[in-house]
Design an enzyme around this catalytic site. Sequence first.
Site, PDB file in Angstrom:
ATOM      1  N   LYS A  14      17.410 -61.602   6.223  1.00  0.00           N
ATOM      2  CA  LYS A  14      17.434 -62.973   5.685  1.00  0.00           C
ATOM      3  C   LYS A  14      16.830 -63.010   4.277  1.00  0.00           C
ATOM      4  CE  LYS A  14      14.924 -64.557   9.155  1.00  0.00           C
ATOM      5  NZ  LYS A  14      14.741 -63.333   9.957  1.00  0.00           N
ATOM      6  N   ARG A  89      13.359 -72.611  13.323  1.00  0.00           N
ATOM      7  CA  ARG A  89      13.333 -71.579  14.383  1.00  0.00           C
ATOM      8  C   ARG A  89      13.247 -72.159  15.772  1.00  0.00           C
ATOM      9  NH1 ARG A  89      10.359 -66.169  12.360  1.00  0.00           N
ATOM     10  NH2 ARG A  89      10.879 -66.526  10.207  1.00  0.00           N
ATOM     11  N   ARG A 123       9.852 -51.354   6.092  1.00  0.00           N
ATOM     12  CA  ARG A 123       9.914 -52.336   4.997  1.00  0.00           C
ATOM     13  C   ARG A 123       8.684 -52.270   4.087  1.00  0.00           C
ATOM     14  NH1 ARG A 123      10.928 -58.390   6.479  1.00  0.00           N
ATOM     15  NH2 ARG A 123       9.318 -57.942   8.002  1.00  0.00           N
ATOM     16  N   ARG A 157       3.610 -55.516   5.142  1.00  0.00           N
ATOM     17  CA  ARG A 157       3.094 -56.686   5.861  1.00  0.00           C
ATOM     18  C   ARG A 157       2.275 -56.292   7.081  1.00  0.00           C
ATOM     19  NH1 ARG A 157       8.200 -60.665   6.457  1.00  0.00           N
ATOM     20  NH2 ARG A 157       7.265 -60.907   8.520  1.00  0.00           N
ATOM     21  N   ARG A 168       7.928 -60.492  18.234  1.00  0.00           N
ATOM     22  CA  ARG A 168       8.709 -61.401  17.371  1.00  0.00           C
ATOM     23  C   ARG A 168      10.160 -61.477  17.850  1.00  0.00           C
ATOM     24  NH1 ARG A 168       6.984 -58.526  12.006  1.00  0.00           N
ATOM     25  NH2 ARG A 168       8.766 -59.544  11.028  1.00  0.00           N
TER      26      ARG A 168
HETATM   27  P1  AP5 Z   1      14.386 -58.474   5.384  1.00  0.00           P
HETATM   28  O1  AP5 Z   1      15.388 -59.008   4.423  1.00  0.00           O
HETATM   29  O2  AP5 Z   1      12.964 -58.448   4.955  1.00  0.00           O
HETATM   30  O3  AP5 Z   1      14.567 -59.203   6.812  1.00  0.00           O
HETATM   31  P2  AP5 Z   1      14.196 -60.667   7.285  1.00  0.00           P
HETATM   32  O4  AP5 Z   1      15.307 -61.148   8.135  1.00  0.00           O
HETATM   33  O5  AP5 Z   1      13.803 -61.529   6.113  1.00  0.00           O
HETATM   34  O6  AP5 Z   1      12.958 -60.301   8.207  1.00  0.00           O
HETATM   35  P3  AP5 Z   1      11.528 -60.931   8.407  1.00  0.00           P
HETATM   36  O7  AP5 Z   1      10.711 -59.915   9.136  1.00  0.00           O
HETATM   37  O8  AP5 Z   1      10.961 -61.449   7.105  1.00  0.00           O
HETATM   38  O9  AP5 Z   1      11.824 -62.091   9.326  1.00  0.00           O
HETATM   39  P4  AP5 Z   1      10.842 -62.724  10.276  1.00  0.00           P
HETATM   40  O10 AP5 Z   1      11.674 -63.850  10.672  1.00  0.00           O
HETATM   41  O11 AP5 Z   1      10.276 -61.926  11.349  1.00  0.00           O
HETATM   42  O12 AP5 Z   1       9.545 -62.968   9.337  1.00  0.00           O
HETATM   43  P5  AP5 Z   1       9.047 -64.241   8.525  1.00  0.00           P
HETATM   44  O13 AP5 Z   1       8.338 -63.770   7.332  1.00  0.00           O
HETATM   45  O14 AP5 Z   1      10.102 -65.248   8.380  1.00  0.00           O
HETATM   46  O15 AP5 Z   1      14.860 -56.981   5.816  1.00  0.00           O
HETATM   47  C1  AP5 Z   1      14.048 -56.202   6.664  1.00  0.00           C
HETATM   48  C2  AP5 Z   1      14.089 -54.730   6.202  1.00  0.00           C
HETATM   49  O16 AP5 Z   1      15.421 -54.237   6.420  1.00  0.00           O
HETATM   50  C3  AP5 Z   1      13.810 -54.543   4.712  1.00  0.00           C
HETATM   51  O17 AP5 Z   1      13.074 -53.362   4.544  1.00  0.00           O
HETATM   52  C4  AP5 Z   1      15.201 -54.444   4.059  1.00  0.00           C
HETATM   53  O18 AP5 Z   1      15.183 -53.629   2.883  1.00  0.00           O
HETATM   54  C5  AP5 Z   1      16.010 -53.789   5.181  1.00  0.00           C
HETATM   55  N1  AP5 Z   1      17.402 -54.260   5.219  1.00  0.00           N
HETATM   56  C6  AP5 Z   1      17.866 -55.511   4.944  1.00  0.00           C
HETATM   57  N2  AP5 Z   1      19.217 -55.555   5.122  1.00  0.00           N
HETATM   58  C7  AP5 Z   1      19.591 -54.317   5.515  1.00  0.00           C
HETATM   59  C8  AP5 Z   1      20.859 -53.720   5.856  1.00  0.00           C
HETATM   60  N3  AP5 Z   1      22.002 -54.422   5.808  1.00  0.00           N
HETATM   61  N4  AP5 Z   1      20.871 -52.419   6.229  1.00  0.00           N
HETATM   62  C9  AP5 Z   1      19.709 -51.678   6.272  1.00  0.00           C
HETATM   63  N5  AP5 Z   1      18.485 -52.186   5.960  1.00  0.00           N
HETATM   64  C10 AP5 Z   1      18.428 -53.489   5.588  1.00  0.00           C
HETATM   65  O19 AP5 Z   1       7.974 -64.836   9.580  1.00  0.00           O
HETATM   66  C11 AP5 Z   1       6.773 -64.158   9.864  1.00  0.00           C
HETATM   67  C12 AP5 Z   1       5.978 -64.944  10.900  1.00  0.00           C
HETATM   68  O20 AP5 Z   1       5.673 -66.259  10.378  1.00  0.00           O
HETATM   69  C13 AP5 Z   1       6.710 -65.222  12.217  1.00  0.00           C
HETATM   70  O21 AP5 Z   1       6.553 -64.150  13.130  1.00  0.00           O
HETATM   71  C14 AP5 Z   1       6.005 -66.505  12.691  1.00  0.00           C
HETATM   72  O22 AP5 Z   1       4.735 -66.215  13.246  1.00  0.00           O
HETATM   73  C15 AP5 Z   1       5.784 -67.256  11.395  1.00  0.00           C
HETATM   74  N6  AP5 Z   1       6.883 -68.181  11.037  1.00  0.00           N
HETATM   75  C16 AP5 Z   1       7.674 -68.113   9.934  1.00  0.00           C
HETATM   76  N7  AP5 Z   1       8.546 -69.118   9.917  1.00  0.00           N
HETATM   77  C17 AP5 Z   1       8.323 -69.848  11.042  1.00  0.00           C
HETATM   78  C18 AP5 Z   1       8.927 -71.004  11.600  1.00  0.00           C
HETATM   79  N8  AP5 Z   1       9.960 -71.629  10.990  1.00  0.00           N
HETATM   80  N9  AP5 Z   1       8.453 -71.476  12.794  1.00  0.00           N
HETATM   81  C19 AP5 Z   1       7.404 -70.877  13.400  1.00  0.00           C
HETATM   82  N10 AP5 Z   1       6.791 -69.765  12.929  1.00  0.00           N
HETATM   83  C20 AP5 Z   1       7.248 -69.258  11.757  1.00  0.00           C
END
Ligand code: AP5
Length: 210
Positions: A14, A89, A123, A157, A168
Amino acid sequence: MSSIVLFGPPGAGKGTQAARITQTTGLPQVSTGDMLRAAVKNGTKTGIEAKKYMDAGKLVPDSIIIDLIKDRVQDPDAVKGLMFDGFPRTIPQAEALSNIIEVTHVIAINVPDERIVERICGRYSCGSCGIVYHDTFNPTKQDGVCDECGSTDMKRRADDNEDTVLQRLSAYHEQTSPLADWYDGLGILRNVNGDKAIDEITKDILIALN
Ligand code: AP5
């Protein structure tokens, strides 16, 4: 005003795709994960409360998230719409969003569970400009130097470890994946295969967005 939601499991790509799509659409990227990490870093009341959930791989309570978004949409750059990355979410978050801003496209980036752990655990990102890399799949061209801004301040992270990732993923399946049907019912869900090369996925998303 039109807004986009990028939806998918942790590690679906994402954030990677949002950084690219924002260059084409001009819509500012709004990542609730990034907002929460900034709050944790700044030691705010929100950050202190959210950290317990984030460290455990659980979703932060809806009330906290909805308040963050209500504040964010007041910023002047939200006038033309926003691109949400990792929000909403839960169904209550989606309902709240529908009362705040019009969502015109929801892009579901689909990646099988077995790909997620290797993606998350490899990552790292630039501590200066935030661009996301991967040890194997998407490394910097020059070891440890950001391709975009030249910084050598690379970060990993705290929640990118195998135990937290599994938690997660479980939160995603229980609380977030039902949103796909919810948005499909509104006729605005578009599915994209996220198990492909990064550039191909960007093209597929741009096609889905017309
Ligand atoms: P990346 O692009 O970083 O993936 P992402 O989908 O953004 O993953 P996140 O881990 O950031 O999502 P998340 O939802 O767990 O975390 P968030 O920060 O939102 O890609 C991942 C890796 O893969 C990278 O190294 C990239 O280079 C590689 N990659 C990408 N595309 C690829 C491909 N096609 N092929 C190969 N490799 C690839 O949330 C963190 C925490 O915050 C949550 O756990 C929760 O506690 C809280 N939180 C955040 N938002 C909310 C909400 N709305 N409600 C409640 N809690 C929330």
